[in-house]
Write a protein that holds these residues in place. Structure first.
Motif, PDB file in Angstrom:
ATOM      1  N   ALA A 123       0.825  -1.210   0.000  1.00  0.00           N
ATOM      2  CA  ALA A 123       0.000   0.000   0.000  1.00  0.00           C
ATOM      3  C   ALA A 123       0.857   1.258   0.000  1.00  0.00           C
ATOM      4  CB  ALA A 123      -0.937  -0.009   1.206  1.00  0.00           C
ATOM      5  N   THR A 182       0.945   4.283  -2.842  1.00  0.00           N
ATOM      6  CA  THR A 182       0.541   5.649  -2.510  1.00  0.00           C
ATOM      7  C   THR A 182       1.692   6.640  -2.434  1.00  0.00           C
ATOM      8  OG1 THR A 182       0.591   5.092  -0.143  1.00  0.00           O
ATOM      9  CG2 THR A 182      -1.527   4.886  -1.286  1.00  0.00           C
ATOM     10  N   VAL A 185      -2.911   8.723  -0.044  1.00  0.00           N
ATOM     11  CA  VAL A 185      -3.849   8.364  -1.111  1.00  0.00           C
ATOM     12  C   VAL A 185      -4.216   9.610  -1.891  1.00  0.00           C
ATOM     13  CG1 VAL A 185      -6.194   7.552  -1.577  1.00  0.00           C
ATOM     14  CG2 VAL A 185      -4.770   6.354   0.089  1.00  0.00           C
ATOM     15  N   THR A 231      -3.118   7.513  -7.350  1.00  0.00           N
ATOM     16  CA  THR A 231      -2.849   6.188  -6.785  1.00  0.00           C
ATOM     17  C   THR A 231      -3.305   5.111  -7.767  1.00  0.00           C
ATOM     18  OG1 THR A 231      -3.130   7.015  -4.524  1.00  0.00           O
ATOM     19  CG2 THR A 231      -3.337   4.639  -4.852  1.00  0.00           C
ATOM     20  N   MET A 278      -5.964  -0.810  -6.938  1.00  0.00           N
ATOM     21  CA  MET A 278      -5.591  -1.649  -5.806  1.00  0.00           C
ATOM     22  C   MET A 278      -6.637  -2.736  -5.570  1.00  0.00           C
ATOM     23  SD  MET A 278      -3.931   0.890  -2.925  1.00  0.00           S
ATOM     24  CE  MET A 278      -3.342  -0.553  -2.029  1.00  0.00           C
ATOM     25  N   LEU A 333      -8.753   1.995   4.212  1.00  0.00           N
ATOM     26  CA  LEU A 333      -8.109   2.191   2.914  1.00  0.00           C
ATOM     27  C   LEU A 333      -9.146   2.201   1.798  1.00  0.00           C
ATOM     28  CD1 LEU A 333      -5.543   2.541   1.277  1.00  0.00           C
ATOM     29  CD2 LEU A 333      -5.249   0.038   1.310  1.00  0.00           C
ATOM     30  N   ASP A 334     -10.121   1.333   1.893  1.00  0.00           N
ATOM     31  CA  ASP A 334     -11.217   1.296   0.924  1.00  0.00           C
ATOM     32  C   ASP A 334     -11.902   2.655   0.831  1.00  0.00           C
ATOM     33  OD1 ASP A 334     -13.357   0.466  -0.725  1.00  0.00           O
ATOM     34  OD2 ASP A 334     -14.501  -0.275   0.989  1.00  0.00           O
ATOM     35  N   LEU A 340      -9.593   5.343  -0.825  1.00  0.00           N
ATOM     36  CA  LEU A 340      -9.486   5.165  -2.270  1.00  0.00           C
ATOM     37  C   LEU A 340     -10.779   5.567  -2.975  1.00  0.00           C
ATOM     38  CD1 LEU A 340      -7.654   1.715  -2.271  1.00  0.00           C
ATOM     39  CD2 LEU A 340      -6.650   3.917  -2.884  1.00  0.00           C
ATOM     40  N   THR A 341     -11.903   5.263  -2.365  1.00  0.00           N
ATOM     41  CA  THR A 341     -13.198   5.663  -2.928  1.00  0.00           C
ATOM     42  C   THR A 341     -13.296   7.175  -3.008  1.00  0.00           C
ATOM     43  OG1 THR A 341     -14.295   3.667  -2.101  1.00  0.00           O
ATOM     44  CG2 THR A 341     -15.702   5.555  -2.608  1.00  0.00           C
ATOM     45  N   THR A 391      -9.977   6.269  -6.983  1.00  0.00           N
ATOM     46  CA  THR A 391      -9.030   5.247  -7.451  1.00  0.00           C
ATOM     47  C   THR A 391      -9.767   3.937  -7.720  1.00  0.00           C
ATOM     48  OG1 THR A 391      -7.130   6.173  -6.278  1.00  0.00           O
ATOM     49  CG2 THR A 391      -7.045   3.835  -6.802  1.00  0.00           C
ATOM     50  N   HIS A 432     -10.553   0.316  -7.478  1.00  0.00           N
ATOM     51  CA  HIS A 432     -10.096  -0.661  -6.501  1.00  0.00           C
ATOM     52  C   HIS A 432     -11.224  -1.610  -6.145  1.00  0.00           C
ATOM     53  CE1 HIS A 432     -12.223   2.105  -3.845  1.00  0.00           C
ATOM     54  NE2 HIS A 432     -12.174   1.166  -2.901  1.00  0.00           N
ATOM     55  N   CYS A 435     -12.320  -4.021  -2.610  1.00  0.00           N
ATOM     56  CA  CYS A 435     -12.048  -4.405  -1.231  1.00  0.00           C
ATOM     57  C   CYS A 435     -12.997  -5.534  -0.860  1.00  0.00           C
ATOM     58  CB  CYS A 435     -12.232  -3.217  -0.288  1.00  0.00           C
ATOM     59  SG  CYS A 435     -11.913  -3.608   1.459  1.00  0.00           S
TER      60      CYS A 435
END
Length: 324
Positions: free
Chosen positions: A167, A171, A248, A252, A255, A274-275, A278-279, A283, A285, A287
């Motif tokens: 991670a 980032t 982030v 990024t 992921m 982290l989810d 990123l949202t 980004t 991704h 999760c």
């Protein structure tokens, strides 16, 4: 014996077994496999401190089956920042599978795989181990042509502490403040995709997120305290500096985050944080929190290895495309 000490012993024993199966060849000397694939063990990517060599192993698919520079998956081992090495220890759903079996799956799909050593917390504290890993990425990119790697298709992948490294690579790629000067410089340490298997993302919130009565402490005497040099709550600014959540941003790379809902070592709330981050920046991704599953995807009789690995492979194929 404490629960954490028992976990140390199990991981250390597994590492010794794994190392026993590593061919004893000269550093960097190619080892050819029957299917045409190749491995190079103990390639030194940086020398740190007073002559301390840091090495990686590289596994490559058969040239007869896969033409052109290969996308690279960079594996970063776990072990509470204090244990293990590039030979690793990787439990998958109720049993132990060493990374080389998963490496073989990736190589068979057309990927090159590198596994990195880095300084453990008994030798160096944050940010030096992160500097080590970034130096490994830079070395691989600088030698991409001679190693038949595509420098534009690098993915980081790690489990537990290695998930944190993955991670952080995603980032903080090329961020001067965390780049370090170990090994080769002037080359990008960025990755184009990252996979975080049950890694921590915010050391200060780990105790408050505990999901089980047997959850490990993350304060005084914890692996995180040893890694930072202080209990996270007592050095909040340093803890924030060591959090991928702090970095982030819209650039990024994609992921994949996979975690167990009953993880008693790294709470699943770490992946949820982290989810959300990123949202918030858009980004791409995914999760996934697997129900009734502990650290290392252990304990859930309904969770099959293919459930985890198929998602893992699909993500890598989508973003690195080994058939390209």
């Amino acid at each position: 014996m404490s629960r954490f000490r028992f976990f140390d012993v199990v991981q250390s024993a597994a590492a010794l077994v794994a190392r026993a199966f590593v061919p004893r060849t000269a550093a960097g000397q190619p080892v050819d496999f029957a299917d045409g694939g190749q491995a190079r063990y103990n390639l030194v990517y940086a020398t740190v401190g007073a002559g301390r060599d840091l090495a990686l192993d590289l596994f490559q698919p058969p040239a007869s089956r896969w033409t052109g520079p290969r996308p690279l998956v960079i594996y970063i081992h776990g072990g509470a920042f204090a244990l293990m090495g590039k030979e690793g220890w990787l439990p998958i759903v109720g049993g132990i599978r060493f990374p080389r079996s998963i490496f073989a799956d990736l190589v068979d799909r057309g990927y090159a795989v590198a596994s990195l050593d880095y300084r453990l917390s008994g030798e160096a504290q944050f940010p030096l181990p992160l500097h080590d890993v970034k130096a490994g990425v830079r070395w691989l990119r600088a030698h991409a042509e001679e190693l038949n790697l595509d420098p534009h298709r690098f993915a980081a992948w790690g489990e537990s502490a290695g998930g944190w490294f993955s991670a952080m690579l995603a980032t903080t790629g090329d961020l001067p403040a965390l780049e370090g000067d170990e090994g080769l410089t002037g080359v990008s340490s960025s990755v184009q995709a990252a996979v975080d298997w049950y890694g921590p993302t915010d050391f200060m919130s780990m105790d408050s997120q505990a999901v089980a009565p047997i959850a490990l402490s993350h304060g005084v005497g914890s692996p995180e305290a040893a890694f930072l040099g202080c209990p996270p709550a007592q050095c909040p600014e340093l803890s924030r500096t060591a959090s991928p959540l702090s970095y982030v941003n819209p650039a990024t790379p994609p992921m994949l985050i996979q975690h167990g809902s009953l993880d008693h070592i790294v709470p699943p709330g770490q992946s949820t944080l982290l989810d959300r981050a990123l949202t918030a920046v858009g980004t791409p991704h995914q999760c996934i929190i697997y129900p009734l599953t502990d650290h290392g995807f252990l304990g859930a009789v309904t969770l099959k290895p293919t459930t985890v690995l198929d998602t893992f492979h699909t993500f890598l194929d989508a973003h690195l495309d080994p058939n390209h």
